[in-house]
Design an enzyme around this catalytic site. Structure first.
Site, PDB file in Angstrom:
ATOM      1  N   VAL A  12       0.839  -1.202   0.000  1.00 52.28           N
ATOM      2  CA  VAL A  12       0.000   0.000   0.000  1.00 52.28           C
ATOM      3  C   VAL A  12       0.875   1.253   0.000  1.00 52.28           C
ATOM      4  O   VAL A  12       0.564   2.233  -0.683  1.00 52.28           O
ATOM      5  CB  VAL A  12      -0.966   0.001   1.216  1.00 52.28           C
ATOM      6  N   ASP A  36      11.425   3.617  12.225  1.00 55.12           N
ATOM      7  CA  ASP A  36      10.819   2.463  12.907  1.00 55.12           C
ATOM      8  C   ASP A  36       9.679   3.002  13.761  1.00 55.12           C
ATOM      9  O   ASP A  36       9.911   3.666  14.777  1.00 55.12           O
ATOM     10  CB  ASP A  36      11.866   1.766  13.779  1.00 55.12           C
ATOM     11  N   ILE A  37       8.457   2.727  13.349  1.00 53.65           N
ATOM     12  CA  ILE A  37       7.326   3.386  14.013  1.00 53.65           C
ATOM     13  C   ILE A  37       7.153   2.924  15.463  1.00 53.65           C
ATOM     14  O   ILE A  37       6.471   3.577  16.240  1.00 53.65           O
ATOM     15  CB  ILE A  37       6.003   3.221  13.224  1.00 53.65           C
ATOM     16  N   THR A 101      -8.045  -2.599   9.634  1.00 58.44           N
ATOM     17  CA  THR A 101      -8.395  -3.821   8.923  1.00 58.44           C
ATOM     18  C   THR A 101      -9.778  -4.357   9.277  1.00 58.44           C
ATOM     19  O   THR A 101     -10.278  -4.136  10.387  1.00 58.44           O
ATOM     20  CB  THR A 101      -7.345  -4.912   9.258  1.00 58.44           C
ATOM     21  N   ASP A 102     -10.340  -5.111   8.341  1.00 55.00           N
ATOM     22  CA  ASP A 102     -11.611  -5.786   8.601  1.00 55.00           C
ATOM     23  C   ASP A 102     -11.461  -6.887   9.653  1.00 55.00           C
ATOM     24  O   ASP A 102     -12.444  -7.353  10.211  1.00 55.00           O
ATOM     25  CB  ASP A 102     -12.196  -6.364   7.306  1.00 55.00           C
ATOM     26  N   TYR A 125      -3.170 -10.412  15.750  1.00 53.79           N
ATOM     27  CA  TYR A 125      -3.085  -9.359  14.722  1.00 53.79           C
ATOM     28  C   TYR A 125      -4.294  -8.427  14.813  1.00 53.79           C
ATOM     29  O   TYR A 125      -4.155  -7.202  14.853  1.00 53.79           O
ATOM     30  CB  TYR A 125      -3.010  -9.994  13.332  1.00 53.79           C
ATOM     31  N   LYS A 129      -4.329  -4.419  15.890  1.00 58.21           N
ATOM     32  CA  LYS A 129      -4.803  -3.362  14.992  1.00 58.21           C
ATOM     33  C   LYS A 129      -5.917  -2.558  15.659  1.00 58.21           C
ATOM     34  O   LYS A 129      -5.978  -1.336  15.528  1.00 58.21           O
ATOM     35  CB  LYS A 129      -5.296  -3.960  13.661  1.00 58.21           C
ATOM     36  N   TRP A 150      -8.593  -7.209   2.184  1.00 57.54           N
ATOM     37  CA  TRP A 150      -8.312  -7.912   0.914  1.00 57.54           C
ATOM     38  C   TRP A 150      -7.698  -6.954  -0.109  1.00 57.54           C
ATOM     39  O   TRP A 150      -8.116  -6.902  -1.259  1.00 57.54           O
ATOM     40  CB  TRP A 150      -9.589  -8.541   0.352  1.00 57.54           C
TER      41      TRP A 150
END
Ligand SMILES: NC(=O)c1ccc[n+]([C@@H]2O[C@H](COP(=O)([O-])OP(=O)(O)OC[C@H]3O[C@@H](n4cnc5c(N)ncnc54)[C@H](OP(=O)(O)O)[C@@H]3O)[C@@H](O)[C@H]2O)c1
Length: 229
Positions: A12, A36-37, A101-102, A125, A129, A150
């Site tokens: 992305v 590096d976040i 994210t979904d 994960y 998020k 997706w």
């Protein structure tokens, strides 16, 4: 617009950088080596010195299965990383957008999820998020959380991104048949990102969220009835 993009080597991020360049933005695309976040001081120093108008966070720990055995690294990027960026952006008045994210949903709803639906993350994960969403919004009420799912496009390694190449080969392909979602082209997503920034939007937004992922192995078959087609 001077726009800073994190996780520059990701799918992305590359689409976002290409689009921003194509419309004349000044693009600062930083990979993990340069930003590096998960390192709050690194984030603060870089954002303060670069002083972007907007920051688009494309960096994340995206190995959904791997997260089950590496919670700390996953949370450091997805929860703390998003928060670090939100805090730094708020400090200099930069617009902040982070991609979520979904996976934050459990997939039990029969139909599209809307922004007001209640998340119920079922994996490390997904939880990381969601935690990133909460921390982002707490750190910077003007931030944008854009959920998608997706996502496919050049450079992607997920199912949809690699399918065209596999289909071009004259061999049989084995695929899962119990996972459903809404494909989102990275090139479309990055346009949506830019629209939201231009509108100075804030809060949670969905870009096509219809999740019924195969969750990590530990959860499979336990809590996820499949959605009806
Ligand atoms: N792909 C999808 O279908 C999908 C769906 C919904 C949401 N999303 C979200 O969309 C965003 C972009 O996803 P993507 O598919 O482009 O992911 P990607 O291709 O896996 O890229 C993620 C990038 O983040 C970098 N990164 C990881 N930890 C970092 C850290 N601590 N600091 C800086 N960079 C770090 C990675 O670098 P390394 O290579 O060094 O690890 C990688 O280049 C993520 O927030 C993801 O959760 C993706």
């Amino acid at each position: 617009m001077k726009i800073l993009i994190t996780g520059a080597r990701g799918m992305v991020a590359r689409a976002a950088a290409a689009y921003a360049s194509s419309i004349g933005d000044e693009v600062i695309a930083l990979d993990r080596g340069r930003l590096d976040i998960s390192d709050r001081e690194n984030v603060r120093a870089v954002i303060n010195s670069m002083r972007p108008d907007a920051v688009v966070n494309c960096a994340a720990f995206t190995n959904v299965d791997g997260a089950e055995s590496d919670r700390a690294t996953c949370y450091a990027a997805n929860a703390e990383g998003a928060e670090n960026l939100a805090l730094a952006c708020r400090e200099i008045g930069a617009k902040f957008l982070t991609i979520s994210t979904d996976y934050v949903f459990d997939g039990k709803k029969k139909g599209f999820y809307v922004e007001s639906d209640t998340p119920n993350p079922l994996s490390i994960y997904a939880s990381s998020k969601y935690e990133g969403e909460l921390r982002t919004r707490a750190a910077d009420p003007n931030a944008i959380v854009l959920r998608s799912g997706w996502i496919y496009g050049p450079g992607g390694t997920n199912f949809l991104s690699v399918m065209p190449e596999l289909l071009a080969k004259d061999t049989a392909i084995k695929v899962v048949s119990d996972s459903r979602g809404t494909p989102t082209y990275a090139g479309d997503l990055v346009r949506r990102i830019r629209e939201l920034i231009d509108k100075d939007a804030s809060g949670i937004f969905h870009a096509q969220v219809f999740p019924n992922h195969k969750h990590p192995a530990a959860l499979r078959g336990k809590r996820l009835p499949l959605l009806a087609v």
